[in-house]
Motif scaffolding. Structure first.
Motif, mmCIF file in Angstrom:
data_model
loop_
_atom_site.group_PDB
_atom_site.id
_atom_site.type_symbol
_atom_site.label_atom_id
_atom_site.label_comp_id
_atom_site.label_asym_id
_atom_site.label_seq_id
_atom_site.Cartn_x
_atom_site.Cartn_y
_atom_site.Cartn_z
ATOM 1 N N PRO A 100 0.821 -1.089 0.149
ATOM 2 C CA PRO A 100 -0.006 0.074 -0.143
ATOM 3 C C PRO A 100 0.833 1.365 -0.186
ATOM 4 O O PRO A 100 0.647 2.338 -0.832
ATOM 5 C CB PRO A 100 -0.713 -0.264 1.094
ATOM 6 C CG PRO A 100 -0.817 -1.532 1.725
ATOM 7 C CD PRO A 100 0.675 -2.109 1.314
ATOM 8 N N GLU A 101 1.875 1.166 0.959
ATOM 9 C CA GLU A 101 2.676 2.264 0.816
ATOM 10 C C GLU A 101 3.382 2.385 -0.482
ATOM 11 O O GLU A 101 3.834 4.004 -0.891
ATOM 12 C CB GLU A 101 3.538 2.368 2.100
ATOM 13 C CG GLU A 101 2.973 2.615 3.402
ATOM 14 C CD GLU A 101 3.814 2.884 4.493
ATOM 15 O OE1 GLU A 101 4.036 3.597 5.083
ATOM 16 O OE2 GLU A 101 4.314 1.748 4.945
ATOM 17 N N GLY A 102 4.123 1.528 -0.788
ATOM 18 C CA GLY A 102 4.862 1.562 -2.286
ATOM 19 C C GLY A 102 4.053 2.162 -3.211
ATOM 20 O O GLY A 102 4.375 2.808 -4.052
ATOM 21 N N LEU A 115 3.435 5.907 -2.712
ATOM 22 C CA LEU A 115 4.938 6.793 -3.092
ATOM 23 C C LEU A 115 4.971 6.656 -4.718
ATOM 24 O O LEU A 115 5.456 7.657 -5.216
ATOM 25 C CB LEU A 115 6.034 5.799 -2.672
ATOM 26 C CG LEU A 115 6.506 6.523 -0.972
ATOM 27 C CD1 LEU A 115 7.214 5.498 -0.415
ATOM 28 C CD2 LEU A 115 6.853 7.963 -1.196
ATOM 29 N N SER A 116 4.511 5.481 -5.378
ATOM 30 C CA SER A 116 4.765 5.240 -6.699
ATOM 31 C C SER A 116 3.915 6.319 -7.387
ATOM 32 O O SER A 116 4.554 6.978 -8.382
ATOM 33 C CB SER A 116 4.449 3.688 -7.181
ATOM 34 O OG SER A 116 4.776 3.619 -8.381
ATOM 35 N N ALA A 117 2.761 6.217 -6.963
ATOM 36 C CA ALA A 117 1.745 7.409 -7.663
ATOM 37 C C ALA A 117 2.232 8.873 -7.323
ATOM 38 O O ALA A 117 2.184 9.464 -8.317
ATOM 39 C CB ALA A 117 0.416 7.065 -7.050
ATOM 40 N N ALA A 118 2.705 9.097 -6.202
ATOM 41 C CA ALA A 118 2.932 10.233 -6.004
ATOM 42 C C ALA A 118 4.238 11.050 -6.665
ATOM 43 O O ALA A 118 4.298 12.120 -7.098
ATOM 44 C CB ALA A 118 3.321 10.629 -4.408
ATOM 45 N N VAL A 119 5.274 10.017 -6.851
ATOM 46 C CA VAL A 119 6.413 10.328 -7.536
ATOM 47 C C VAL A 119 5.997 10.538 -9.057
ATOM 48 O O VAL A 119 6.491 11.533 -9.652
ATOM 49 C CB VAL A 119 7.513 9.131 -7.312
ATOM 50 C CG1 VAL A 119 8.754 9.244 -8.501
ATOM 51 C CG2 VAL A 119 8.057 9.222 -5.989
ATOM 52 N N HIS A 137 4.348 -1.566 -11.540
ATOM 53 C CA HIS A 137 2.995 -2.780 -11.309
ATOM 54 C C HIS A 137 1.808 -2.033 -10.664
ATOM 55 O O HIS A 137 0.654 -2.767 -10.169
ATOM 56 C CB HIS A 137 3.425 -3.896 -10.702
ATOM 57 C CG HIS A 137 4.377 -4.883 -11.417
ATOM 58 N ND1 HIS A 137 4.212 -5.602 -12.558
ATOM 59 C CD2 HIS A 137 5.706 -5.267 -11.422
ATOM 60 C CE1 HIS A 137 4.949 -6.244 -13.071
ATOM 61 N NE2 HIS A 137 6.021 -6.108 -12.489
ATOM 62 N N HIS A 138 2.015 -0.968 -10.166
ATOM 63 C CA HIS A 138 1.060 -0.263 -9.456
ATOM 64 C C HIS A 138 -0.151 0.417 -10.050
ATOM 65 O O HIS A 138 0.100 1.240 -11.036
ATOM 66 C CB HIS A 138 1.475 0.837 -8.601
ATOM 67 C CG HIS A 138 2.629 0.183 -7.366
ATOM 68 N ND1 HIS A 138 2.131 -0.768 -6.310
ATOM 69 C CD2 HIS A 138 3.736 0.449 -7.002
ATOM 70 C CE1 HIS A 138 3.234 -1.225 -5.588
ATOM 71 N NE2 HIS A 138 4.258 -0.537 -6.109
ATOM 72 N N HIS A 139 -1.296 -0.317 -10.042
ATOM 73 C CA HIS A 139 -2.442 0.449 -10.789
ATOM 74 C C HIS A 139 -2.787 1.713 -10.441
ATOM 75 O O HIS A 139 -3.277 2.593 -11.260
ATOM 76 C CB HIS A 139 -3.768 -0.456 -10.779
ATOM 77 C CG HIS A 139 -4.294 -0.566 -9.446
ATOM 78 N ND1 HIS A 139 -5.413 0.336 -8.904
ATOM 79 C CD2 HIS A 139 -4.234 -1.409 -8.314
ATOM 80 C CE1 HIS A 139 -5.554 0.028 -7.616
ATOM 81 N NE2 HIS A 139 -4.910 -1.278 -7.345
ATOM 82 N N GLU A 140 -2.423 2.174 -9.219
ATOM 83 C CA GLU A 140 -2.551 3.414 -8.442
ATOM 84 C C GLU A 140 -2.118 4.498 -9.371
ATOM 85 O O GLU A 140 -2.443 5.605 -9.622
ATOM 86 C CB GLU A 140 -2.155 3.760 -7.249
ATOM 87 C CG GLU A 140 -2.874 3.102 -6.247
ATOM 88 C CD GLU A 140 -2.434 1.619 -5.853
ATOM 89 O OE1 GLU A 140 -1.897 1.155 -6.684
ATOM 90 O OE2 GLU A 140 -2.934 1.044 -5.113
ATOM 91 N N VAL A 141 -0.817 4.288 -10.028
ATOM 92 C CA VAL A 141 -0.041 5.079 -10.997
ATOM 93 C C VAL A 141 -1.012 5.503 -12.291
ATOM 94 O O VAL A 141 -0.757 6.518 -12.642
ATOM 95 C CB VAL A 141 1.360 4.614 -11.547
ATOM 96 C CG1 VAL A 141 2.166 5.171 -12.715
ATOM 97 C CG2 VAL A 141 2.337 4.460 -10.224
ATOM 98 N N LEU A 142 -1.672 4.678 -12.815
ATOM 99 C CA LEU A 142 -2.551 4.667 -13.914
ATOM 100 C C LEU A 142 -3.549 5.923 -13.634
ATOM 101 O O LEU A 142 -4.283 6.365 -14.669
ATOM 102 C CB LEU A 142 -3.104 3.359 -14.375
ATOM 103 C CG LEU A 142 -2.230 2.425 -14.937
ATOM 104 C CD1 LEU A 142 -2.522 1.413 -15.603
ATOM 105 C CD2 LEU A 142 -1.130 2.950 -15.852
ATOM 106 N N ASP A 201 -7.095 1.066 -19.657
ATOM 107 C CA ASP A 201 -5.863 -0.242 -19.420
ATOM 108 C C ASP A 201 -5.694 -0.538 -18.099
ATOM 109 O O ASP A 201 -5.762 0.461 -17.452
ATOM 110 C CB ASP A 201 -5.000 0.335 -20.294
ATOM 111 C CG ASP A 201 -4.882 -0.317 -21.598
ATOM 112 O OD1 ASP A 201 -5.873 -0.875 -22.249
ATOM 113 O OD2 ASP A 201 -4.016 0.554 -22.539
ATOM 114 N N GLU A 202 -5.638 -1.848 -17.825
ATOM 115 C CA GLU A 202 -5.342 -2.043 -16.375
ATOM 116 C C GLU A 202 -4.014 -2.832 -16.336
ATOM 117 O O GLU A 202 -3.437 -3.135 -17.339
ATOM 118 C CB GLU A 202 -6.444 -3.318 -16.147
ATOM 119 C CG GLU A 202 -7.847 -2.760 -15.902
ATOM 120 C CD GLU A 202 -7.979 -2.283 -14.504
ATOM 121 O OE1 GLU A 202 -7.435 -2.639 -13.709
ATOM 122 O OE2 GLU A 202 -8.880 -1.169 -14.334
ATOM 123 N N ILE A 203 -3.677 -2.707 -15.137
ATOM 124 C CA ILE A 203 -2.312 -3.521 -14.850
ATOM 125 C C ILE A 203 -2.839 -5.055 -15.039
ATOM 126 O O ILE A 203 -3.328 -5.251 -14.214
ATOM 127 C CB ILE A 203 -1.895 -3.135 -13.337
ATOM 128 C CG1 ILE A 203 -1.489 -1.592 -13.174
ATOM 129 C CG2 ILE A 203 -0.772 -4.049 -13.136
ATOM 130 C CD1 ILE A 203 -0.280 -0.962 -13.737
#
Lengths: 538, 345
Positions: free
Chosen positions: A429-431, A434-438, A454-459, A502-504
């Motif tokens: 969850p934290e990863g 962070l991934s999305a925030a960066v 691999h994090h769908h939050e990034v999308l 598109d999904e992860i």
């Protein structure tokens, strides 16, 4: 620093750099301090690439190419000699030989180039001046590649050497006549040294002893050794030979000193020629690599980095050794962030590394292993790829990654950033956060950032562009794998632009199964995933 | 004259090998160079090791300079040529480095002196020999370092002159005995049998012991006899070997250990420079029924004798030459200091 060692290692840059092999010793030295083209040097960069292109076109003629390469192979390293001359020192015989060899092959090289009208390397005037310098070391009209202190360097030298030769001939003839006379009177013959060795008990020993013309030089309990005494006339010739020899040494020193003085004004232009041939050697070595990779000339773009059909040469060679082919990468990266998603082992990281290598090669003036390449010059290239654990700093993988990322995000002006799964080293969850925030931060920034994730939050981050790797060609099925190494045949490595929605991809358990994780474990994982989905939806 | 004879035989490289320090190797070298002048054969010169220094590396005694006539080719360091820069034409540089600096090929423009910088490795010596041949030098003299018989290897030079000096022993009998031992070891027979030749070639190529048994080659799982001797002794006693090829050198200790097995056979070596066993031990091996054969023979062109020791004693030169001639039957013996030039042809 344009590209740090960590990034270089991750991109396999040392292997690529090893393949870049200038021929001459000064070319090899120049390679060690070769700098990339950076923003502000766009014109020089394109000029250098144009020069390389022209050279490659000319080098299509095998005879010409062979002649040029032979010249480069024979050129000795004269830079230290030129600097010695510059400091007023007088080189020794072997150094003059090196200088002559260099001029000899420079002359041939320059002729090869001017014949093909490649005047950007060396002018026709320079060819004449090289020949003039060569003649300074070769006072006779016929040029030779060897070097010696020719009589023609100084009329006095020729005269002195003739006189010394005459003295030596006189001494030899006199000795020979004397020896014949001694041998007429005794039965003892000379040895190879011109000495008479006689058994001290033999009657001939007394005869030799009694001869005024002979002197005893050494003896053993068995033998006595005699040598002819030099006659007065011979002593005069010997003294004369000594005087002449002394004068010859003075004149030879003077000749070398004059040579050094006559070359001193040429040193600046010779250093220019050396710089020119060094630059040529570097381009020649670039040409070889470009040909090996079937590279294309990179063009200056107005902003985005565009690659079509790009190949990572090291990865491609490794794959070829195993009988596989590299799937060329098509990619466009604009300022901001470009996200690459895809299943495990789908080629996301390799695509990102291919981009990095292409950009680095272009900046170092190479043709790029691609069908097409456009890019702006970027101020730096840095990546967080693989394990960034800072062992010395005592940081964990995650800590090391964050420390490095913190520094990179602050770099200004923006460069090419290659990020491989930011946040993967901590809890999911934290990863993901962070991934999305960066990603969100980079989407507003000046960098040309590429983020593999691999994090769908990034999308969900607004304003991102991206790609997904095509992935498995059909639903992966362990039975399709006749041999374990065949898995590559079932993956489509092409990059496809992301579309809304598109999904992860969720194929980790399939990959785990294909790679041989026990079926019981994989099924357990699939049950757990299903339970999670049910909980979310139910 | 020796050089004329060698030329007629088509020999293009000759090693000068001293059997001990201070035997007079440089004197022999100088004599052969002087001979090259009188018979009009320009020679090439190179040295293995640190020869060419003003003092002998082992004893510290002054060494005779190497005198060369005009037209002599040398492979030596640039610094050695710079000493008499006016006497040399530098022909080519080489990629070879010596203790005294980079090695060049040069040709003397007049009679002069030279220091020969040592060429470090056998492969580099071969490179120089090839370069001299390429330049048309008809004969190259290789000045071997003290007691380095390797320079006489047939894989390196086509012939050798062994230099026997008074400094090899306190009595003439000692010196003659040592000369005889070396020559007898050097002149052991060459393997004529195809199978045996094949065994040595295989052993050298694969770096393993190769035996001949029942008319077949068998590789022994032993790369060297320096490993635990019980291992290879067990292999030797397991079968009836008719021959055994060694990839390396043979020493007295190894030969004694072979004799312990009580199974004599033919030992096969690359060439005589790989045989470091002494004559008494070799003789004992032959008495047991064993033999030693080489793949390549060393062509002993001559044995040179020097009856004077720098320690201050000397032997009767006539007696020394005669006694050495008796033990090295068939090989010309020369005394370059005492032999009169008019009686040599």
């Amino acid at each position: 620093m344009w590209m740090d060692e960590t990034t270089g290692q991750a991109l396999s840059w040392p292997e690529i750099w090893t393949r870049f092999q200038p021929i001459t010793p000064f070319g090899q030295r120049a390679k060690r301090s070769l700098a990339p083209f950076v923003p502000g040097q766009e014109a020089a960069w394109q000029e250098s690439l144009e020069e390389l292109e022209r050279l490659m076109n000319t080098a299509r003629q095998p005879d010409w190419r062979e002649s040029v390469e032979a010249c480069l192979r024979h050129m000795p390293d004269v830079e230290p000699i030129l600097h010695r001359l510059e400091c007023g020192e007088v080189p020794g015989l072997s150094e003059w030989f090196h200088l002559k060899q260099w001029l000899w092959y420079m002359h041939r090289w320059a002729q090869c180039l001017t014949r093909q009208a490649l005047h950007e390397w060396i002018s026709s005037d320079a060819v004449c001046r090289i020949e003039t310098c060569l003649h300074k070391l070769n006072p006779r009209p016929k040029l030779e590649p060897t070097f010696w202190l020719d009589d023609a360097f100084d009329p006095e030298l020729a005269d002195l050497r003739r006189r010394r030769e005459a003295c030596e001939r006189n001494i030899r003839d006199n000795r020979e006549a004397l020896a014949r006379e001694i041998e007429r009177l005794t039965s003892v013959r000379r040895n190879r040294e011109g000495e008479w060795v006689v058994d001290r008990r033999s009657p001939e020993a007394a005869k030799l002893e009694a001869m005024d013309a002979l002197t005893r030089v050494r003896e053993t309990p068995f033998d006595v050794v005699y040598r002819a005494k030099p006659t007065l006339q011979e002593q005069e010739w010997m003294a004369e030979r000594e005087r002449i020899g002394e004068r010859i040494r003075e004149v030879e020193s003077a000749v070398l000193a004059r040579l050094a003085a006559s070359f001193r004004p040429d040193v600046p232009v010779m250093l220019e020629w050396l710089a020119s041939v060094t630059r040529f050697d570097l381009q020649w070595a670039r040409m070889w690599l470009s040909e090996r990779w079937n590279g294309c000339r990179p063009r200056l773009s107005d902003g985005p980095i565009r690659l079509k059909g790009a190949v990572h040469p090291v990865v491609a060679e490794r794959l070829a050794e195993q009988g596989h082919t590299f799937t060329p990468v098509d990619l466009e990266v604009e300022r901001g962030v470009t996200v690459i998603i895809g299943p495990n082992m789908g080629g996301k990281t390799v695509a990102m590394k291919t981009l990095g290598v292409a950009v680095a090669l272009a900046h170092y003036g190479f043709f790029v292993p691609a069908q097409n390449c456009e890019l702006p010059l970027v101020p730096f290239l840095a990546g967080i790829i693989g394990d960034t654990q800072d062992a010395e700093g005592g940081l964990s993988t995650f800590g090391g990654e964050m420390a490095r990322l913190g520094k990179l995000l602050q770099r200004c002006p923006g460069g090419l950033l290659l990020l491989d799964e930011v946040g993967r080293g901590t809890n999911p969850p934290e990863g993901a956060a962070l991934s999305a925030a960066v990603t969100a931060h980079l989407s507003r920034g000046e960098h040309w950032a590429v983020h593999v994730t691999h994090h769908h939050e990034v999308l969900e981050v607004a304003g991102i562009r991206g790609y997904r790797t095509a992935g498995w060609k059909r639903p992966p099925d362990a039975s399709a794998f006749h041999r374990p190494e065949n898995w590559r045949d079932w993956i489509d490595y092409r990059l496809i632009p992301l579309k809304p929605g598109d999904e992860i991809p969720r194929q980790a358990t399939s990959v785990a199964r294909l790679m041989g994780l026990p079926e019981l474990v994989v099924r357990d994982a699939e049950r757990r995933l299903a339970a999670q989905r049910n909980n979310r939806h139910g | 004259m020796l050089l004329n004879r060698l030329q007629r035989e088509g020999i293009t490289s000759l090693a000068i090998v001293g059997l001990a320090k201070n035997v007079g190797k440089t004197t022999v070298l100088n004599a052969l160079i002087a001979e090259s002048r009188s018979c009009g054969v320009p020679v090439g010169l190179l040295s293995i090791g640190v020869d060419g220094e003003e003092r002998d590396a082992w004893s510290g005694r002054p060494k005779p300079p190497i005198r060369v006539p005009g037209g002599t080719w040398v492979a030596t360091a640039g610094a050695c040529l710079d000493l008499r820069g006016g006497d040399w034409e530098v022909i080519a540089s080489t990629p070879i480095h010596s203790l005294l600096g980079d090695i060049y090929l040069a040709r003397s423009t007049r009679s002069t002196h030279v220091k020969l910088a040592g060429i470090p490795s056998a492969e580099e010596v071969r490179t120089i020999l090839r370069r001299f041949q390429h330049h048309g030098v008809p004969l190259t003299l290789v000045d071997g370092a003290y007691d380095r018989k390797a320079s006489a290897s047939p894989l390196l030079t086509q012939g050798a002159v062994l230099v026997v000096g008074a400094s090899m022993g306190r009595t003439l009998q000692d010196v003659v005995k040592k000369a005889e031992e070396t020559v007898r070891i050097f002149t052991l027979p060459v393997a004529e049998n195809g199978l045996e030749r094949n065994a040595v070639e295989t052993a050298l190529r694969e770096r393993f012991l190769v035996g001949v048994s029942g008319g077949e080659l068998r590789s022994l799982p032993v790369s060297s006899l320096l490993v635990d001797r019980r291992v290879w002794q067990a292999h030797l006693t397991r079968e009836e070997w008719t021959a055994l090829a060694l990839p390396g050198a043979l020493t007295d200790r190894l030969l004694w250990q072979m004799m312990e097995t009580g199974r004599p056979f033919t030992l096969l070596l690359s060439d005589p420079t790989r045989c470091f066993a002494t004559l008494p031990t070799v003789r004992r091996w032959y008495r047991m029924g064993g033999e030693i054969r080489y793949l390549h023979a060393v062509r002993l062109a001559a044995v040179a004798v020097n009856p004077v020791s720098p320690e201050g004693f000397s032997f009767d030169p006539v007696e020394m030459k005669q006694r050495v001639q008796e033990v090295v039957r068939g090989i010309p013996v020369m005394d370059v200091v005492r032999d009169a030039i008019s009686t040599e042809a």
